[in-house]
Design a protein around this motif. Structure first.
Motif, PDB file in Angstrom:
ATOM      1  N   SER A 198      38.279  36.565  39.283  1.00 25.33           N
ATOM      2  CA  SER A 198      37.699  36.396  40.609  1.00 25.33           C
ATOM      3  C   SER A 198      38.231  37.452  41.569  1.00 25.33           C
ATOM      4  O   SER A 198      37.472  38.043  42.349  1.00 25.33           O
ATOM      5  CB  SER A 198      38.023  35.001  41.138  1.00 25.33           C
ATOM      6  OG  SER A 198      37.608  34.865  42.459  1.00 25.33           O
ATOM      7  N   MET A 199      39.528  37.702  41.512  1.00 21.72           N
ATOM      8  CA  MET A 199      40.140  38.685  42.390  1.00 21.72           C
ATOM      9  C   MET A 199      39.615  40.090  42.070  1.00 21.72           C
ATOM     10  O   MET A 199      39.285  40.856  42.973  1.00 21.72           O
ATOM     11  CB  MET A 199      41.661  38.635  42.232  1.00 21.72           C
ATOM     12  CG  MET A 199      42.401  39.499  43.200  1.00 21.72           C
ATOM     13  SD  MET A 199      44.163  39.208  43.210  1.00 21.72           S
ATOM     14  CE  MET A 199      44.610  39.310  41.492  1.00 21.72           C
ATOM     15  N   MET A 247      41.535  33.275  37.781  1.00 22.13           N
ATOM     16  CA  MET A 247      41.931  33.741  39.110  1.00 22.13           C
ATOM     17  C   MET A 247      41.897  35.260  39.166  1.00 22.13           C
ATOM     18  O   MET A 247      41.439  35.844  40.153  1.00 22.13           O
ATOM     19  CB  MET A 247      43.329  33.233  39.457  1.00 22.13           C
ATOM     20  CG  MET A 247      43.406  31.737  39.669  1.00 22.13           C
ATOM     21  SD  MET A 247      45.094  31.121  39.828  1.00 22.13           S
ATOM     22  CE  MET A 247      45.681  31.992  41.245  1.00 22.13           C
ATOM     23  N   THR A 264      52.805  35.812  42.670  1.00 23.05           N
ATOM     24  CA  THR A 264      51.659  35.123  42.076  1.00 23.05           C
ATOM     25  C   THR A 264      51.626  35.330  40.572  1.00 23.05           C
ATOM     26  O   THR A 264      51.398  34.381  39.809  1.00 23.05           O
ATOM     27  CB  THR A 264      50.351  35.639  42.704  1.00 23.05           C
ATOM     28  OG1 THR A 264      50.400  35.432  44.106  1.00 23.05           O
ATOM     29  CG2 THR A 264      49.153  34.919  42.136  1.00 23.05           C
ATOM     30  N   ASN A 284      36.122  40.896  43.375  1.00 23.95           N
ATOM     31  CA  ASN A 284      36.083  41.282  44.781  1.00 23.95           C
ATOM     32  C   ASN A 284      36.527  42.728  44.978  1.00 23.95           C
ATOM     33  O   ASN A 284      36.111  43.381  45.929  1.00 23.95           O
ATOM     34  CB  ASN A 284      36.984  40.366  45.610  1.00 23.95           C
ATOM     35  CG  ASN A 284      36.439  38.965  45.690  1.00 23.95           C
ATOM     36  OD1 ASN A 284      35.242  38.757  45.619  1.00 23.95           O
ATOM     37  ND2 ASN A 284      37.307  37.995  45.830  1.00 23.95           N
ATOM     38  N   TRP A 285      37.399  43.209  44.136  1.00 21.85           N
ATOM     39  CA  TRP A 285      37.944  44.555  44.270  1.00 21.85           C
ATOM     40  C   TRP A 285      37.136  45.601  43.534  1.00 21.85           C
ATOM     41  O   TRP A 285      37.285  46.786  43.794  1.00 21.85           O
ATOM     42  CB  TRP A 285      39.358  44.619  43.725  1.00 21.85           C
ATOM     43  CG  TRP A 285      40.364  43.885  44.531  1.00 21.85           C
ATOM     44  CD1 TRP A 285      40.208  43.332  45.757  1.00 21.85           C
ATOM     45  CD2 TRP A 285      41.706  43.619  44.153  1.00 21.85           C
ATOM     46  NE1 TRP A 285      41.363  42.740  46.157  1.00 21.85           N
ATOM     47  CE2 TRP A 285      42.297  42.898  45.196  1.00 21.85           C
ATOM     48  CE3 TRP A 285      42.459  43.921  43.035  1.00 21.85           C
ATOM     49  CZ2 TRP A 285      43.617  42.473  45.152  1.00 21.85           C
ATOM     50  CZ3 TRP A 285      43.764  43.506  42.981  1.00 21.85           C
ATOM     51  CH2 TRP A 285      44.331  42.789  44.042  1.00 21.85           C
ATOM     52  N   MET A 336      51.780  39.672  45.320  1.00 24.84           N
ATOM     53  CA  MET A 336      51.140  39.802  44.007  1.00 24.84           C
ATOM     54  C   MET A 336      52.126  39.523  42.883  1.00 24.84           C
ATOM     55  O   MET A 336      51.801  38.840  41.911  1.00 24.84           O
ATOM     56  CB  MET A 336      50.546  41.203  43.845  1.00 24.84           C
ATOM     57  CG  MET A 336      49.287  41.440  44.637  1.00 24.84           C
ATOM     58  SD  MET A 336      47.932  40.369  44.148  1.00 24.84           S
ATOM     59  CE  MET A 336      47.622  40.961  42.501  1.00 24.84           C
TER      60      MET A 336
END
Length: 74
Positions: free
Chosen positions: A49-50, A46, A37, A53-54, A34
């Motif tokens: 989007s991440m 990005m 990134t 999901n969380w 992480m």
């Protein structure tokens, strides 16, 4: 009859006592990825989007994370 039992221990000791696996290496690797990134110039799309999901609360969770990151960018 009422019986109270108090056990004083650190989280590591409690994990071992209950027989749970040690996920420290996985957590360390995930954190490292992480950070790499984030340092390489992650795009807001990005992150959205991440976080989608969380997000434990669906759209409300996404909105929370979006506001958090928008505030941090200012």
């Amino acid at each position: 009859m009422k019986v109270n039992v108090e056990i004083e221990c650190i989280p590591e000791e409690a994990r071992r006592a209950m027989g749970l696996p040690d996920l420290t290496p996985i957590h360390d690797r995930y954190t490292q990825l992480m950070l790499e990134t984030m340092e390489s110039g992650i795009k807001p799309e990005m992150m959205e989007s991440m976080m989608r999901n969380w997000a434990p609360m669906g759209e409300a969770g996404v909105t929370f994370w979006r506001r958090l990151f928008e505030t941090a960018q200012r």
